[in-house]
Design a protein around this motif. Structure first.
Motif, mmCIF file in Angstrom:
data_model
loop_
_atom_site.group_PDB
_atom_site.id
_atom_site.type_symbol
_atom_site.label_atom_id
_atom_site.label_comp_id
_atom_site.label_asym_id
_atom_site.label_seq_id
_atom_site.Cartn_x
_atom_site.Cartn_y
_atom_site.Cartn_z
ATOM 1 N N LEU A 81 2.467 -1.594 10.797
ATOM 2 C CA LEU A 81 2.963 -2.146 9.531
ATOM 3 C C LEU A 81 2.945 -1.103 8.418
ATOM 4 N N MET A 82 1.926 -0.264 8.386
ATOM 5 C CA MET A 82 1.879 0.805 7.388
ATOM 6 C C MET A 82 3.056 1.766 7.581
ATOM 7 N N ALA A 83 3.315 2.144 8.817
ATOM 8 C CA ALA A 83 4.396 3.085 9.110
ATOM 9 C C ALA A 83 5.762 2.517 8.756
ATOM 10 N N GLU A 84 5.971 1.227 9.001
ATOM 11 C CA GLU A 84 7.281 0.622 8.779
ATOM 12 C C GLU A 84 7.551 0.253 7.327
ATOM 13 N N PHE A 85 6.529 -0.229 6.602
ATOM 14 C CA PHE A 85 6.778 -0.811 5.280
ATOM 15 C C PHE A 85 6.096 -0.103 4.108
ATOM 16 N N SER A 86 5.153 0.787 4.340
ATOM 17 C CA SER A 86 4.382 1.416 3.250
ATOM 18 C C SER A 86 3.968 0.350 2.235
ATOM 19 N N PRO A 87 3.229 -0.646 2.673
ATOM 20 C CA PRO A 87 2.916 -1.784 1.789
ATOM 21 C C PRO A 87 1.986 -1.434 0.637
ATOM 22 N N THR A 88 2.129 -2.200 -0.444
ATOM 23 C CA THR A 88 1.210 -2.069 -1.573
ATOM 24 C C THR A 88 -0.076 -2.840 -1.296
ATOM 25 N N LEU A 89 -0.013 -3.798 -0.383
ATOM 26 C CA LEU A 89 -1.185 -4.560 0.054
ATOM 27 C C LEU A 89 -1.018 -4.870 1.534
ATOM 28 N N LEU A 90 -2.067 -4.618 2.295
ATOM 29 C CA LEU A 90 -2.063 -4.973 3.714
ATOM 30 C C LEU A 90 -3.469 -5.376 4.111
ATOM 31 N N HIS A 110 -2.254 -14.287 21.018
ATOM 32 C CA HIS A 110 -1.889 -15.694 21.147
ATOM 33 C C HIS A 110 -1.258 -16.241 19.869
ATOM 34 N N ALA A 111 -1.783 -15.847 18.708
ATOM 35 C CA ALA A 111 -1.315 -16.428 17.450
ATOM 36 C C ALA A 111 -1.293 -15.373 16.344
ATOM 37 N N LEU A 112 -0.276 -15.482 15.496
ATOM 38 C CA LEU A 112 -0.124 -14.580 14.367
ATOM 39 C C LEU A 112 0.370 -15.394 13.177
ATOM 40 N N SER A 113 -0.430 -15.464 12.125
ATOM 41 C CA SER A 113 0.027 -16.129 10.904
ATOM 42 C C SER A 113 0.327 -15.053 9.873
ATOM 43 N N LEU A 114 1.386 -15.279 9.085
ATOM 44 C CA LEU A 114 1.872 -14.269 8.168
ATOM 45 C C LEU A 114 1.978 -14.803 6.739
ATOM 46 N N ASP A 115 1.546 -13.980 5.803
ATOM 47 C CA ASP A 115 1.725 -14.207 4.369
ATOM 48 C C ASP A 115 2.446 -12.970 3.857
ATOM 49 N N ILE A 116 3.760 -13.093 3.634
ATOM 50 C CA ILE A 116 4.615 -11.942 3.327
ATOM 51 C C ILE A 116 5.265 -12.139 1.965
ATOM 52 N N ASP A 117 5.255 -11.079 1.158
ATOM 53 C CA ASP A 117 5.952 -11.115 -0.140
ATOM 54 C C ASP A 117 6.276 -9.690 -0.563
ATOM 55 N N SER A 118 7.119 -9.588 -1.567
ATOM 56 C CA SER A 118 7.483 -8.270 -2.074
ATOM 57 C C SER A 118 6.523 -7.800 -3.152
ATOM 58 N N ILE A 178 0.727 -9.190 3.694
ATOM 59 C CA ILE A 178 1.419 -7.935 3.429
ATOM 60 C C ILE A 178 2.342 -8.092 2.230
ATOM 61 N N ARG A 179 2.334 -7.075 1.383
ATOM 62 C CA ARG A 179 3.220 -7.002 0.228
ATOM 63 C C ARG A 179 3.925 -5.651 0.273
ATOM 64 N N ALA A 180 5.258 -5.672 0.218
ATOM 65 C CA ALA A 180 6.023 -4.431 0.254
ATOM 66 C C ALA A 180 7.377 -4.647 -0.405
ATOM 67 N N ALA A 181 7.861 -3.623 -1.050
ATOM 68 C CA ALA A 181 9.157 -3.690 -1.727
ATOM 69 C C ALA A 181 10.284 -4.012 -0.749
#
Length: 85
Positions: A11-20, A77-85, A47-50
């Motif tokens: 995720l760091m490599a793909e999105f360079s997030p401001t929060l992970l 088995h399970a992955l929950s996501l909280d995604i925003d810009s 995760i937060r990314a532009a």
């Protein structure tokens, strides 16, 4: 490498997030379907990314799943996501 580290790295490599934040929540699912002794079966990602600014919710989820990678997705088995810009 631990699954949690693989998820973070991808995720760091793909999105360079401001929060992970990636949390292994496996222990909370002991006795439930998909639980694996030793963890690494249930994860929660914040995760937060532009890059997500112009994406719909489904596009964001697809992008995160693609970035994490099919190899990892099939091992958990399970992955929950909280995604925003």
């Amino acid at each position: 490498m631990a699954v949690i580290d693989e998820i973070k790295s991808n995720l760091m490599a793909e999105f360079s997030p401001t929060l992970l934040e990636v949390e292994d929540q496996s222990e909370a699912h002991r006795g439930h379907s998909g639980f694996q002794e030793g963890g690494e079966s249930h994860f929660h990602v914040i995760i937060r990314a532009a890059a997500f600014a112009e994406m719909s919710r489904i596009q964001r989820h697809r992008a995160v799943n693609a970035a994490i990678g099919k190899d990892i997705i099939t091992r958990i088995h399970a992955l929950s996501l909280d995604i925003d810009s």
